[in-house]
Design an enzyme around this catalytic site. Structure first.
Site, short mmCIF file in Angstrom:
data_model
loop_
_atom_site.label_atom_id
_atom_site.label_comp_id
_atom_site.label_asym_id
_atom_site.label_seq_id
_atom_site.Cartn_x
_atom_site.Cartn_y
_atom_site.Cartn_z
N GLU A 227 -2.57 -15.89 -20.81
CA GLU A 227 -3.57 -15.57 -19.80
C GLU A 227 -3.17 -14.38 -18.93
OE1 GLU A 227 -2.43 -18.56 -20.50
OE2 GLU A 227 -4.12 -19.90 -20.89
N PHE B 263 -3.74 -35.14 -14.22
CA PHE B 263 -3.18 -34.25 -15.26
C PHE B 263 -3.64 -32.80 -15.02
CE2 PHE B 263 -4.06 -32.48 -19.61
CZ PHE B 263 -2.74 -32.30 -20.00
N GLN B 264 -2.71 -31.89 -14.94
CA GLN B 264 -2.96 -30.45 -14.78
C GLN B 264 -3.57 -30.07 -13.43
OE1 GLN B 264 -5.21 -29.13 -18.26
NE2 GLN B 264 -3.30 -28.67 -19.32
N VAL C 204 6.31 -0.64 -16.87
CA VAL C 204 7.21 -0.46 -15.74
C VAL C 204 8.64 -0.42 -16.30
CG1 VAL C 204 8.19 -1.69 -13.74
CG2 VAL C 204 5.71 -1.43 -13.99
N PHE D 193 15.98 0.80 -16.85
CA PHE D 193 15.65 1.20 -15.48
C PHE D 193 16.52 0.43 -14.48
CE2 PHE D 193 13.08 1.59 -11.63
CZ PHE D 193 12.74 2.94 -11.68
C1 LIG Z 1 9.07 2.15 -11.82
C2 LIG Z 1 8.14 2.81 -10.86
C3 LIG Z 1 8.55 3.94 -10.18
C4 LIG Z 1 7.66 4.62 -9.32
N1 LIG Z 1 8.06 5.76 -8.71
C5 LIG Z 1 7.14 6.53 -8.04
C6 LIG Z 1 7.47 7.81 -7.52
O1 LIG Z 1 8.59 8.27 -7.64
N2 LIG Z 1 6.49 8.51 -6.92
C7 LIG Z 1 5.20 8.03 -6.77
O2 LIG Z 1 4.33 8.72 -6.24
N3 LIG Z 1 4.90 6.80 -7.20
C8 LIG Z 1 5.81 6.06 -7.85
N4 LIG Z 1 5.46 4.84 -8.33
C9 LIG Z 1 4.12 4.33 -8.03
C10 LIG Z 1 4.04 3.85 -6.58
O3 LIG Z 1 4.62 2.58 -6.48
C11 LIG Z 1 2.56 3.80 -6.09
O4 LIG Z 1 1.83 3.01 -6.98
C12 LIG Z 1 1.93 5.17 -6.02
O5 LIG Z 1 2.75 6.09 -5.34
C13 LIG Z 1 0.60 5.05 -5.30
O6 LIG Z 1 -0.19 6.13 -5.67
P1 LIG Z 1 -1.49 6.48 -4.82
O7 LIG Z 1 -1.13 6.67 -3.40
O8 LIG Z 1 -2.14 7.59 -5.54
O9 LIG Z 1 -2.46 5.22 -5.05
P2 LIG Z 1 -2.80 3.94 -4.18
O10 LIG Z 1 -1.59 3.20 -3.75
O11 LIG Z 1 -3.79 3.20 -4.97
O12 LIG Z 1 -3.49 4.51 -2.86
C14 LIG Z 1 -4.76 5.06 -2.86
C15 LIG Z 1 -5.27 5.11 -1.43
O13 LIG Z 1 -6.49 5.83 -1.42
C16 LIG Z 1 -7.47 5.12 -0.67
N5 LIG Z 1 -8.76 5.50 -1.23
C17 LIG Z 1 -9.38 5.03 -2.34
N6 LIG Z 1 -10.51 5.71 -2.57
C18 LIG Z 1 -10.61 6.64 -1.59
C19 LIG Z 1 -11.53 7.67 -1.30
N7 LIG Z 1 -12.60 7.88 -2.08
N8 LIG Z 1 -11.31 8.44 -0.23
C20 LIG Z 1 -10.23 8.22 0.59
N9 LIG Z 1 -9.33 7.28 0.36
C21 LIG Z 1 -9.50 6.50 -0.72
C22 LIG Z 1 -7.10 3.67 -0.83
O14 LIG Z 1 -7.62 2.92 0.27
C23 LIG Z 1 -5.56 3.75 -0.84
O15 LIG Z 1 -5.04 3.65 0.46
C24 LIG Z 1 6.34 4.12 -9.13
C25 LIG Z 1 5.94 2.96 -9.79
C26 LIG Z 1 6.82 2.32 -10.65
C27 LIG Z 1 6.34 1.09 -11.37
C1 LIG Z 2 8.01 -9.18 -14.42
C2 LIG Z 2 9.14 -8.32 -13.99
N1 LIG Z 2 10.42 -8.75 -14.12
C3 LIG Z 2 11.46 -7.97 -13.75
C4 LIG Z 2 11.23 -6.72 -13.20
C5 LIG Z 2 12.41 -5.84 -12.78
N2 LIG Z 2 12.46 -4.70 -13.69
C6 LIG Z 2 11.92 -3.49 -13.41
S1 LIG Z 2 12.08 -2.39 -14.62
C7 LIG Z 2 12.91 -3.48 -15.59
C8 LIG Z 2 13.44 -3.08 -16.95
C9 LIG Z 2 12.37 -2.80 -17.92
O1 LIG Z 2 12.98 -2.78 -19.17
P1 LIG Z 2 12.29 -2.18 -20.45
O2 LIG Z 2 10.89 -2.67 -20.55
O3 LIG Z 2 13.15 -2.42 -21.60
O4 LIG Z 2 12.19 -0.64 -20.12
P2 LIG Z 2 13.43 0.39 -19.93
O5 LIG Z 2 13.57 0.62 -18.48
O6 LIG Z 2 14.63 -0.20 -20.57
O7 LIG Z 2 12.97 1.61 -20.64
C10 LIG Z 2 13.06 -4.70 -14.95
C11 LIG Z 2 13.78 -5.88 -15.50
C12 LIG Z 2 9.88 -6.34 -13.05
N3 LIG Z 2 9.56 -5.17 -12.51
N4 LIG Z 2 8.87 -7.13 -13.48
#
Ligand SMILES: Cc1cc2nc3c(=O)[nH]c(=O)nc-3n(C[C@H](O)[C@H](O)[C@H](O)COP(=O)(O)OP(=O)(O)OC[C@H]3O[C@@H](n4cnc5c(N)ncnc54)[C@H](O)[C@@H]3O)c2cc1C
Ligand SMILES: Cc1ncc(C[n+]2csc(CCOP(=O)(O)OP(=O)(O)O)c2C)c(N)n1
Length: 574
Positions: free
Chosen positions: A50, A112-113, A382, A467
């Site tokens: 799911e 149950f559940q 991620v 990562f």
């Molecule tokens: C492993 C990992 C590493 C990451 N590293 C980075 C990084 O180094 N740099 C990075 O940037 N991100 C990184 N991210 C992503 C980060 O966590 C955020 O998701 C991202 O920075 C948010 O992008 P955003 O501000 O564009 O979007 P959002 O967080 O979605 O923000 C959008 C905003 O716009 C507003 N909005 C929506 N529509 C409108 C509109 N029409 N007009 C005005 N406002 C509006 C919303 O209310 C909201 O506040 C990473 C994610 C992961 C999983």
């Molecule tokens: C559900 C969940 N569990 C644990 C984490 C912590 N976490 C972030 S990145 C990562 C490693 C991801 O490994 P993989 O998919 O093999 O990608 P890699 O970074 O090795 O390329 C982990 C464990 C997470 N973000 N989400």
């Protein structure tokens, strides 16, 4: 036959344009699945977990902007939805989850559940209510749908299985009214103050996010007027980066050095439609202005000199005529030059010499970017696949990019690709998967064959949670608990009815990805990539430097010098 409550539910979803629901069947859902059976206007998209259903619905909602639906049977069935729903809610995409419930006359008995969806889903939804009797429908359903659309996020409707099977009291809801798209503009006084601030500044930098969707032309015009570099946040990448002579990349831990410096060296930072979460990367001394449609977002990440409530497009259209053309382009030129240098540096890492192992993951991402269709939909897990997607996938206004960017959950890429492909049958869908991420919801590989979804999976097989290893190194820790003993993913894929390929050397990468993309059906390409590939942040702080040194020291002290050599080989002497 009399209409049942479940029929009213499905009819109402159809009237709202919903074409499919994602889920796993269960007896408390029997009324709903039975109502869907035989309908042409509604598909049952069966998945194996799911959580996949929720991620898939979220991807569909993100790509279409319309309501998408997932369902889970009572107790464990709907509990499995929860992580995917958190992702949908935090990405602010309109998703309705139907959480089937135990028989209504058993509620409160520890049956149950039995669980309490109203409590369980409270934190990941705007609306979460239980249908307590047949004449509750379709009114509560309509409220749930309207709330998901208007507030952009998740609504959950708990529906006891017995009530779903009872005779309906009310007819299904008619056609919904058109989704509201108001223009939201700050006041004249606020715009005048902003224009004065911007016109008085020498070095303006724009940080744009996902809220810039639909405002590309206005954004570029603003940057041109202000001679301002544009840094994008990750979720803004697909809307900002393309056809944009002012873009200087992303900032943040996985961003570009140029994005970082353009923000740190400005007098005024203009944040447009972004909720960029990492405060360390926001300037301390500059004046900061933020524009967001939601007032409660203002000042959430940093102190502001001005905060305006408005949508980016309307706000910029009203602002532009008030600004004078800036003549001094030194800040812009410096940022663009830095961007070119940073881009070149990243491109130099994305190379593959024939026969030379291990394969650099950057090279794989570059090849995917070059070979994918101009309107491909990408998803990235991620982990390091997010890094490679951010740095090497070029957006063009038609391509789309899905990830678990705000919630940051592993295992998102395959389920999101399922939702993307189910809702966009003619489009090429490519998922960049981590080996850890893919394994986490591996069962849904089977969904690709079951529904003949021709998704292409590229697996970055580094036999590690790489990562996390990077995070450990940066924190001065020895990596531990991160090794993965993996199966042969290509053979597993083949067993599941996919085309399964393994690339072991750089020269195999291009031909195999070409073959997978051309394959008439789902395909998986497993690429054996370097484990120790570093994705260093745009600027290395003293703490991180110390951490890195400490890691080396500790590694050597613990007799793991080979690992240091490995690190050096991959990153220093390439
Ligand atoms: C492993 C990992 C590493 C990451 N590293 C980075 C990084 O180094 N740099 C990075 O940037 N991100 C990184 N991210 C992503 C980060 O966590 C955020 O998701 C991202 O920075 C948010 O992008 P955003 O501000 O564009 O979007 P959002 O967080 O979605 O923000 C959008 C905003 O716009 C507003 N909005 C929506 N529509 C409108 C509109 N029409 N007009 C005005 N406002 C509006 C919303 O209310 C909201 O506040 C990473 C994610 C992961 C999983
Ligand atoms: C559900 C969940 N569990 C644990 C984490 C912590 N976490 C972030 S990145 C990562 C490693 C991801 O490994 P993989 O998919 O093999 O990608 P890699 O970074 O090795 O390329 C982990 C464990 C997470 N973000 N989400």
């Amino acid at each position: 036959m009399a209409r049942r409550v479940a029929d009213v539910l499905v009819d109402t979803l159809v009237a709202h344009g919903v074409e499919r629901v994602y889920g796993v069947a269960g007896d408390s859902l029997n009324g709903i699945t039975d109502s869907i059976r035989g309908r042409e206007s509604m598909a049952w998209t069966a998945v194996r977990h799911e959580e996949t259903a929720a991620f898939a619905a979220g991807a569909e909602a993100h790509l279409t902007g319309r309501l998408a639906v997932c369902v889970g049977s009572s107790g464990p069935g709907n509990l499995h939805l929860i992580n995917g729903l958190y992702d949908c809610h935090r990405s602010r995409v309109p998703v309705l989850a139907i959480a089937a419930q135990i028989p209504s006359h058993e509620l409160g008995t520890g049956y149950f559940q039995e669980t309490r969806p109203e409590h369980l889903f409270a934190q990941c939804s705007h609306y979460c209510e239980t249908v307590s009797q047949p004449d509750h429908m379709p009114r509560v359903l309509e409220i749930a749908i309207q709330t998901a659309l208007a507030r952009r996020g998740v609504s959950v409707l708990a529906l006891p299985g017995d009530i779903a099977l009872r005779d309906a009291v009310e007819p299904a809801a008619g056609s919904p009214f058109a989704q509201a798209t108001p223009s939201l503009c700050p006041s004249d006084t606020e715009l005048a103050a902003l224009a004065t601030l911007l016109d008085g500044a020498e070095k303006v930098t724009i940080l744009g996010g996902a809220g810039c969707a639909g405002a590309h032309a206005e954004l570029v015009q603003l940057a041109s007027t202000l001679q301002a570099p544009i840094v994008h946040a990750m979720r803004g990448k697909e809307f900002i980066e393309y056809d944009n002579p002012f873009d200087v990349g992303m900032t943040g831990l996985i961003g570009f050095a140029s994005g970082y410096h353009a923000m740190m060296n400005c007098d005024v930072l203009l944040m447009l439609g972004t909720d960029f979460p990492y405060r360390q990367f926001l300037p301390k001394d500059a004046k900061i202005v933020q524009v967001d449609v939601r007032g409660d977002q203002l000042g959430r990440r940093t102190r502001l000199d001005q905060g305006l409530v408005g949508d980016v497009r309307t706000t910029l259209r009203a602002l532009l005529p008030r600004l004078t053309q800036h003549a001094d382009d030194r800040h812009l030129r410096a940022a663009l030059a830095h961007y070119q240098k940073a881009r070149k540096g990243l491109d130099e890492l994305a190379v593959g010499e024939p026969g030379k192992k291990p394969i650099h993951p950057q090279y794989v991402a570059r090849v995917v970017n070059e070979l994918a269709a101009p309107d491909a939909i990408f998803s990235c897990d991620v982990g390091t696949p997010t890094v490679w997607a951010a740095r090497y996938l070029a957006m063009n206004g038609r391509r789309r990019l899905l990830g678990s960017f705000n919630h940051g959950s592993m295992a998102n890429a395959l389920p999101q690709a399922i939702g993307a492909q189910a809702s966009h049958p003619g489009r090429q869908v490519v998922a960049l998967c981590g080996d850890g991420g893919l394994a986490m919801l591996l069962g849904d590989l089977l969904t690709l064959r079951q529904h003949e979804l021709p998704v292409k999976l590229v697996v970055f097989r580094n036999d590690a949670l790489a990562f996390v290893e990077l995070e450990m190194k940066a924190a001065g820790l020895l990596d531990f608990a991160t090794g993965l003993r993996n199966p042969d993913f290509a053979r597993m894929a083949t067993a599941a009815g996919l085309l399964g390929l393994t690339a072991e050397t750089p020269e195999q990468v291009g031909p195999m990805i070409t073959r997978a993309l051309a394959h008439d059906g789902p395909a998986l390409v497993e690429v054996l990539v370097a484990r120790q590939e570093l994705s260093m942040p745009p600027t290395i702080t003293l703490e991180q430097m110390t951490g890195f040194g400490l890691f080396m020291l500790r590694a050597v002290l613990s007799g793991r010098g080979d690992e240091i050599i490995d690190l050096a080989k991959v990153n220093l002497f390439r």
